[in-house]
Design a protein around this motif. Structure first.
Motif, PDB file in Angstrom:
ATOM      1  N   HIS A   1      53.220  17.323 -24.844  1.00  0.00           N
ATOM      2  CA  HIS A   1      53.593  16.889 -25.821  1.00  0.00           C
ATOM      3  C   HIS A   1      54.916  17.325 -26.611  1.00  0.00           C
ATOM      4  O   HIS A   1      55.187  15.651 -27.300  1.00  0.00           O
ATOM      5  CB  HIS A   1      51.846  16.977 -26.781  1.00  0.00           C
ATOM      6  CG  HIS A   1      52.072  15.742 -27.715  1.00  0.00           C
ATOM      7  ND1 HIS A   1      51.467  14.998 -27.889  1.00  0.00           N
ATOM      8  CD2 HIS A   1      51.867  16.495 -29.055  1.00  0.00           C
ATOM      9  CE1 HIS A   1      51.781  14.950 -29.219  1.00  0.00           C
ATOM     10  NE2 HIS A   1      51.521  15.517 -30.031  1.00  0.00           N
TER      11      HIS A   1
ATOM     12  N   HIS B   1      57.615  14.801 -28.328  1.00  0.00           N
ATOM     13  CA  HIS B   1      58.534  14.728 -29.769  1.00  0.00           C
ATOM     14  C   HIS B   1      59.761  14.374 -29.955  1.00  0.00           C
ATOM     15  O   HIS B   1      60.244  14.004 -30.377  1.00  0.00           O
ATOM     16  CB  HIS B   1      58.110  15.749 -30.577  1.00  0.00           C
ATOM     17  CG  HIS B   1      56.493  15.208 -30.855  1.00  0.00           C
ATOM     18  ND1 HIS B   1      56.191  14.058 -31.978  1.00  0.00           N
ATOM     19  CD2 HIS B   1      54.706  15.896 -31.199  1.00  0.00           C
ATOM     20  CE1 HIS B   1      55.074  13.948 -32.552  1.00  0.00           C
ATOM     21  NE2 HIS B   1      54.276  14.760 -32.151  1.00  0.00           N
TER      22      HIS B   1
ATOM     23  N   SER C   1      55.263  18.906 -36.935  1.00  0.00           N
ATOM     24  CA  SER C   1      53.834  18.020 -37.023  1.00  0.00           C
ATOM     25  C   SER C   1      52.973  18.866 -37.042  1.00  0.00           C
ATOM     26  O   SER C   1      52.984  20.147 -38.029  1.00  0.00           O
ATOM     27  CB  SER C   1      53.728  17.377 -35.629  1.00  0.00           C
ATOM     28  OG  SER C   1      53.074  18.287 -35.091  1.00  0.00           O
TER      29      SER C   1
ATOM     30  N   ASP D   1      52.656  11.631 -33.725  1.00  0.00           N
ATOM     31  CA  ASP D   1      51.940  10.990 -32.375  1.00  0.00           C
ATOM     32  C   ASP D   1      51.834   9.279 -32.022  1.00  0.00           C
ATOM     33  O   ASP D   1      50.895   8.582 -32.511  1.00  0.00           O
ATOM     34  CB  ASP D   1      50.931  11.250 -32.005  1.00  0.00           C
ATOM     35  CG  ASP D   1      50.280  13.289 -31.807  1.00  0.00           C
ATOM     36  OD1 ASP D   1      51.415  13.747 -32.353  1.00  0.00           O
ATOM     37  OD2 ASP D   1      49.504  14.258 -32.204  1.00  0.00           O
TER      38      ASP D   1
HETATM   39 ZN    ZN Z   1      52.598  15.464 -31.679  1.00  0.00          ZN
END
Ligand code: ZN
Ligand code: KG4
Length: 354
Positions: free
Chosen positions: A127, A131, A151, A329
């Motif tokens: 993940h 980003h 984040s 996201d």
């Molecule tokens: Zn995220």
């Protein structure tokens, strides 16, 4: 073989997100820079913000149940918007870590079912890598560059040398930057997520630094936002605006609104200063970098974006930050990493786990 249509699935936290990306170039051209070779055909999501708002933060069990309910619907929307059929998909990219285990499993099981049914390759995606490379979805960012990813779950500085080639050179040792916005908003009786509402209030106070919160000490590339939250809390207690025993913001009406604006503004300016300070240390250590990028949900913040952009340009560095739909996201950033990994032949087996 060119992998043309890439599906990206993201369910690591509280967004059920699916995107379809088309690679319009040959792999060799792709390797030269995907910004111009990739087209986002669709980038759909279902946000769970309203579901979690009443609890002041994400409730993991509710998040996974909601992903299960919505994923098929979001997938159908993504296919329709992209005007492609399920069987046209060439590669399936899915977030496998880090994230909430129950939520990750929904996306992964869904992705595996599609990969198995279509007999198409699957790729597990980090993940954070999603980003970190999201600024490249729409821009040809030169290598090497530094990416500040901030984040709700993570804050990290990436030194990025090429597609999939990166190292984390600094990260938070406790809370994430987004978490600081969310937790301090909660202290002020403001809704979740805190970032957007703090930005709005700070703008109303014209980004003045009323309370001079701590910027931290020590010349390290790591971040600590837990200390900042505690500093804000103690300052509120000291000034008699917060009742620690009952966990309650004590002001009401115009007084409350005024204090919320002052704290929000001081907090935002402080976080901007912390980001600039860390980027300064990183630039000293990695003077060869050509650009700065800013990604993650916190990068939706126009004030921070402007401050970091000015800071970069003053130092002769170019600056890039994704459009808001690629900051929070999203499936496109997962499909994007999937696209270069597919071009590099980095596939996984169906034994893939979270
Ligand atoms: Zn995220
Ligand atoms: O990237 P993201 O959608 O989810 C995670 O991976 O965590 O980031 C969500 C975080 C939340 O903490 C939210 O408060 C923050 O991003 N955020 C903002 C803004 N919009 C969202 N923070 C500051 N300013 C904003 N405008």
């Amino acid at each position: 073989m060119t992998r043309k249509l890439i599906l990206g699935i993201e369910t690591s936290c509280d967004e059920t997100a699916v995107a379809l990306l088309k690679d319009i170039a040959h792999e060799s051209e792709f390797a030269a820079g995907p910004g111009s070779a990739l087209v986002v055909l669709s980038n759909e999501l279902h946000s769970q913000i309203s579901l979690h708002q009443q609890f002041g933060g994400v409730v993991p069990e509710l998040a996974s149940r909601s992903h299960l309910e919505k994923i098929n619907f979001v997938m159908t929307e993504a296919l329709q918007k992209a005007n492609v059929r399920l069987q046209d998909i060439d590669v399936i990219a899915v977030t496998t870590h880090p994230g909430l285990p129950g939520s990750l499993l929904i996306g992964l099981c869904f992705a595996k079912a599609i990969a198995f049914a279509l007999n198409k390759p699957i790729i597990g995606i980090n993940h954070l890598e999603g980003h970190a490379f999201s600024p490249l979805i729409e821009n040809n960012v030169p290598f090497q560059h530094l990416c500040l990813t901030a984040s709700g779950g993570h804050t990290a500085l990436f030194l990025i040398e090429g597609f999939g080639q990166y190292q984390i050179v600094g990260q938070t040792i406790d809370d994430a930057a987004g978490e600081a916005f969310d937790k301090i908003a909660k202290l002020l009786g403001l809704p979740y997520p805190g970032g957007p509402v703090i930005e709005k209030l700070a703008r109303e106070a014209e980004f003045e630094d009323f309370y001079h919160y701590t910027r931290g000490s020590g010349k390290t590339l790591d971040f600590s936002f837990s200390g900042l939250k505690t500093a804000v809390l103690y300052d509120m207690i000291k000034r008699g605006v917060y009742d620690m025993a009952n966990k309650k913001f004590l002001l009401t009406g115009a007084e409350a609104a005024n204090e919320q604006r002052k704290i929000a503004s001081s907090l935002l300016v402080c976080i901007g200063d912390i980001f600039k300070k860390k980027l300064g240390y990183a630039l000293e250590q990695y003077p060869e970098i050509k650009a700065i990028t800013f990604a993650g949900g916190v990068a939706c913040n126009k004030y921070l974006k402007q401050k970091l952009s000015d800071w970069s340009r003053e130092r002769g560095l170019s600056f890039f930050s994704p459009a808001p739909q690629y900051c929070t996201d999203n499936g496109a950033m997962i499909a994007f990493v999937g696209a270069y990994k597919a071009a590099q032949g980095k596939f996984d087996s169906l034994d893939l786990d979270i």
